[in-house]
Scaffold this active site. Structure first.
Site, PDB file in Angstrom:
ATOM      1  N   GLU A  22       0.836  -1.201   0.000  1.00  0.00           N
ATOM      2  CA  GLU A  22       0.000   0.000   0.000  1.00  0.00           C
ATOM      3  C   GLU A  22       0.870   1.250   0.000  1.00  0.00           C
ATOM      4  OE1 GLU A  22      -4.231   0.551   1.841  1.00  0.00           O
ATOM      5  OE2 GLU A  22      -2.784   1.220   3.356  1.00  0.00           O
ATOM      6  N   HIS A  48       6.745 -26.812   3.527  1.00  0.00           N
ATOM      7  CA  HIS A  48       5.898 -27.877   2.995  1.00  0.00           C
ATOM      8  C   HIS A  48       4.814 -27.322   2.077  1.00  0.00           C
ATOM      9  CE1 HIS A  48       7.681 -30.945   5.629  1.00  0.00           C
ATOM     10  NE2 HIS A  48       7.803 -29.949   6.498  1.00  0.00           N
ATOM     11  N   LYS A  87     -14.174   1.403  -4.102  1.00  0.00           N
ATOM     12  CA  LYS A  87     -15.176   1.865  -3.138  1.00  0.00           C
ATOM     13  C   LYS A  87     -16.228   2.738  -3.820  1.00  0.00           C
ATOM     14  CE  LYS A  87     -12.385   3.606   0.061  1.00  0.00           C
ATOM     15  NZ  LYS A  87     -11.918   4.125   1.367  1.00  0.00           N
TER      16      LYS A  87
END
Length: 550
Positions: free
Chosen positions: A353, A384, A512
């Site tokens: 960000e 793993h 948004k």
């Protein structure tokens, strides 16, 4: 400000890189017995080993010179003295002031920074102690036993990461939970564990208008009121971290129980402010102060150490070296410490960000790579899951390994294996394993020569793959504060070199803006608004599934 690629140090690095294309770290260690001592650095109990990188002392001199020519020292001083280095929003950037035990006199936008910080910290301390000693009680007179922090982004990731990391230091009788996602299952799953009479909610939203936070806060309030059946109960079960007193009061929270923070504290740098209230409630005020002190220790190091021996500068410039000269797009972070399982999501916000930008301080598109993709997981889980790619994949991936020398649990043998695995992975990335060695091993195990030759290429580890190791004594509040501040300053260093603004976040805005008309189209009698063909098709399919006309 000169364009980055025209700086003499940049051009020198371009030439130097040509001589480093075939650099072999294994040979460098063989030829220089002091390479570890030369290319490692201590700050407090924190050791940074960066000797397993494709660098020489000459590389590091060039990188330090690039930092100088990029005016890193001047930008660092500008940040610490309250200049508006967040130039797109015309704001100062002063999270470092939040953790300084003695703050210089500093006025920002007519506000006495030292006085304001001291006032908020004092109020936080009083509140935390009142919850812990039982003098703050819920509406029915019962003490608080659970705290739910409702926030998103910087109001959630930092505090949640710290609370998980320092769970060993948690106070008795108070547990902290975090709710961030708009998905109702997040809040519902949390509330199902709790008793309304003994639960306190922290609503963390600077403007008190954040969609996700207010949706969860209103649902939490409805849950509380359904159980207690008294509107006045909100005042004893909700506090706010905000600057919007009017909206806080309208929600039902007493403005006296609102803790403010300021425009010069960015969300992803805010855990040191009132946003850290949940941290203090979990670990106690003394440990919260130790967290601040650790961050301050790294701040002092960052401000005072020469560039060549400055831990955040070295980490940041190594990232520049790989991203802009070796062409890497990602870097992996592998904390061999289960308590740091939320560190990677925190660093993803902090780094991506901050530096996921493509326009520089001259308002021009950049012509070089900026912020990398940050990813990772705790060890040994990552071994793993995806270490195959790190060891044998086609991409060069710089990595950070973090590990404590001493564990805080009684299971000492398991920690020995954890430490051994961490160091073994960095050694394996460095050394690799050749085809000839593998063939010989397979034949010694009884495999035919032809079968060994066929299988060996699949088992080759190329090696010569870079890593940093951050070793610390134990994960206590002071050490965690140092680690967080180290990465904060590393991100700052890279933003300065790339000539971008690391302190705004315009990239979150467009989605948004587009969400409200889409939400309306999902449930209204008729479809509202125009969308691209893909989005329109998805809306139509959702409407069909809900029995609505399309």
């Amino acid at each position: 400000m000169k364009p980055l690629k025209t700086l003499p140090a940049w051009k020198a690095l371009e030439q130097h890189f040509k001589s480093m294309r075939n650099f072999d770290m294994r040979a460098a260690f063989r030829e220089d017995a002091a390479r570890f001592e030369t290319l490692s650095l201590r700050c407090g109990n924190l050791l940074l080993d960066y000797s397993k990188n494709r660098v020489t002392q000459e590389t590091m001199r060039h990188l330090a010179q690039l930092a100088r020519e990029s005016e890193l020292e001047e930008m660092r001083n500008a940040m610490c003295t309250g200049e508006r280095i967040n130039f797109t929003e015309k704001r100062a950037v002063l999270h470092v002031a939040l953790r300084a035990p003695v703050r210089p006199a500093l006025m920002v936008e007519g506000v006495d920074v030292e006085r304001e910080i001291a006032k908020v910290l004092h109020r936080m301390q009083r509140f935390v102690e009142s919850v812990h000693n039982g003098s703050w009680r819920g509406h029915t007179g019962k003490p608080i036993r659970n705290v739910v922090n409702i926030g998103i982004g910087g109001s959630d990731l930092g505090p949640a990461m710290v609370c998980h990391a320092l769970d060993h230091y948690a106070v008795e009788n108070v547990r902290v939970h975090f709710v961030s996602n708009l998905d109702p299952s997040h809040l519902a799953g949390t509330l199902a564990q709790l008793d309304p009479e003994t639960t306190l909610f922290i609503v963390a939203s600077k403007t008190f208008t954040t969609l996700e936070t207010l949706a969860n806060a209103n649902s939490a309030k409805a849950w509380l009121l359904a159980a207690l059946r008294a509107p006045e109960a909100v005042a004893r079960h909700f506090v706010a971290l905000s600057t919007n007193a009017q909206a806080v009061e309208a929600f039902g929270i007493d403005p006296e129980n609102m803790f403010i923070f300021w425009d010069w504290v960015g969300g992803r740098y805010s855990l040191w402010s009132a946003i850290g209230l949940s941290i203090a409630l979990q670990i106690g005020w003394g440990n919260f102060q130790a967290l601040l002190a650790g961050a301050h220790a790294m701040d002092v190091h960052f401000k005072e150490a020469p560039l060549e021996a400055n831990m955040p500068v070295i980490l940041g410039m190594l990232g520049i070296w790989y991203a802009n000269f070796w062409g890497t797009d990602t870097y992996g972070v592998f904390p061999y410490d289960q308590r740091l399982r939320l560190l990677v999501p925190f660093l993803q916000q902090l780094d991506m960000e901050s530096n996921g930008k493509n326009v520089n301080r001259a308002n021009k598109l950049v012509n070089y790579n900026t912020g990398p993709i940050v990813w990772g997981a705790p060890g040994t889980n990552g071994q793993h899951a995806f270490f195959e790619l790190v060891h044998q994949g086609t991409r060069l991936i710089p990595t950070d390994f973090l590990v404590a020398a001493v564990n805080l649990t009684p299971l000492a043998d398991q920690h020995e294996w954890l430490l051994a695995n961490c160091l073994a992975q960095t050694e394996a990335l460095l050394k690799g394993k050749s085809r000839a060695v593998i063939e010989a091993e397979l034949i010694a195990q009884g495999m035919t020569r032809d079968d060994a030759r066929a299988l060996a290429p699949h088992k080759v580890f190329p090696g010569n793959r870079p890593s940093n190791t951050l070793l610390y004594q134990k994960l206590d509040p002071h050490t965690l504060g140092m680690l967080i501040a180290l990465y904060e300053h590393k991100v700052f260093v890279q933003g300065v070199i790339w000539q971008i603004n690391s302190f705004d976040q315009w990239g979150v805005e467009l989605g948004k803006q587009l969400a409200p008309p889409i939400r309306a189209a999902l449930s209204s009698v008729r479809v509202i608004g125009e969308h691209d063909g893909s989005t329109q098709g998805l809306i139509a399919d959702i409407r069909r599934r809900r029995g609505l006309s399309t």
